[in-house]
Scaffold this active site. Sequence first.
Site, mmCIF file in Angstrom:
data_model
loop_
_atom_site.group_PDB
_atom_site.id
_atom_site.type_symbol
_atom_site.label_atom_id
_atom_site.label_comp_id
_atom_site.label_asym_id
_atom_site.label_seq_id
_atom_site.Cartn_x
_atom_site.Cartn_y
_atom_site.Cartn_z
ATOM 1 N N CYS A 116 0.807 -1.231 0.000
ATOM 2 C CA CYS A 116 0.000 0.000 0.000
ATOM 3 C C CYS A 116 0.837 1.277 0.000
ATOM 4 O O CYS A 116 0.302 2.375 -0.161
ATOM 5 C CB CYS A 116 -0.958 0.001 1.192
ATOM 6 S SG CYS A 116 -2.218 -1.290 1.077
ATOM 7 N N HIS A 256 -3.504 7.324 2.867
ATOM 8 C CA HIS A 256 -3.876 6.023 2.313
ATOM 9 C C HIS A 256 -5.213 5.587 2.885
ATOM 10 O O HIS A 256 -5.471 5.732 4.073
ATOM 11 C CB HIS A 256 -2.786 4.993 2.646
ATOM 12 C CG HIS A 256 -3.169 3.594 2.308
ATOM 13 N ND1 HIS A 256 -3.578 3.231 1.048
ATOM 14 C CD2 HIS A 256 -3.237 2.480 3.076
ATOM 15 C CE1 HIS A 256 -3.870 1.932 1.058
ATOM 16 N NE2 HIS A 256 -3.682 1.465 2.268
ATOM 17 N N ASN A 286 -10.247 -0.009 -0.089
ATOM 18 C CA ASN A 286 -8.785 0.100 -0.155
ATOM 19 C C ASN A 286 -8.312 -0.428 -1.508
ATOM 20 O O ASN A 286 -8.347 -1.627 -1.754
ATOM 21 C CB ASN A 286 -8.162 -0.700 0.996
ATOM 22 C CG ASN A 286 -6.640 -0.633 1.000
ATOM 23 O OD1 ASN A 286 -6.015 -0.087 0.088
ATOM 24 N ND2 ASN A 286 -6.032 -1.183 2.033
#
EC number: 2.3.1.180
Length: 331
Positions: A116, A256, A286
């Site tokens: 990520c 994020h 996500n």
Amino acid sequence: MNKTTAAITAVGGYVPDFVLSNKVLETMVDTNDEWITSRTGIKERRILKEENAGTSYMAIRAAQDLIKKGNVDPSEIDFVLVATATPDLPVASTAAYVASEIGAVNAFAYDLQAACSSFLYGMSTAASYIESGKYKKVLVIGADKMSSIIDYTDRTTCIIFGDGAGAVLFEPNEEGLGVQDEYLRSDGIGRQFLKIDAGGSILPASEETVKNKQHYVYQDGKSVFKFAVSNMAEVSALIMERNNLTHEDVQWLVPHQANKRIIDATANRMGVDSEKVMINIHRYGNTTSATLPLLLFDYEKQLKKGDNLIFAAFGGGFTWGSIYLKWAYNS
């Protein structure tokens, strides 16, 4: 002589049409909308359903959106970086294929994988190339087809992830705009908490690994959450401190999109009000490498030249970090 900095000059994005809502997930696994929303902030996510389409399919479309909106000549792009945890194929670079497909015929290209944090690390890489003076146009694409590595019978992971892609163009700037500072970290302790067991060089694919569902994402949610909350918040506060920024100096936090609670904890640590926090986790979930550029894609019209943006990410590995960037144009 002014120092050359690396500024974002164009943004593009793409999300698939198919919407996987919490209500639909209720029919697939033992969960419910209220539980998912209260713990993650996610209401729906996009899933790529096109046949024989991988990460490159979305990366190409995000890049094409940027090229069209920014009136960019793709033959002038020097370097294409695709930040992804889900490349089309092992060995063959997804970025090389994307570059060819978008007409970046004079560019070199490669993939960057830091889970990520991939796009954040990609921003750092792009800035270094621009600052070196060797390259003028660097295209960074964050793209992931997370649905290809998620077990939709596992309620701990299938509620979280979605598919998508975002792209930004970095160019030299002489006005002091663009990337100002970065603080990037990693710690191999995270390997055990967030991973795919099989398909790599330790445990190659076999009939047994497929049968045991070892090609899907495994996540120890509690451990990852604990590390993410403390580390993402810490680096964001640190980069503000290092650059003498108060919460009033920061126009936007670009975090994020892993979990709404992690985002809130980061904003609280920085002292940044919620209206200064970019958020789209409720719409996309996500999307791993695509979260940061998709935020820019969604918020581009609200950004003003000179705005101070703090980017923050945390990912498997563990990998994490923060980047301080001054926005370079009015949309």
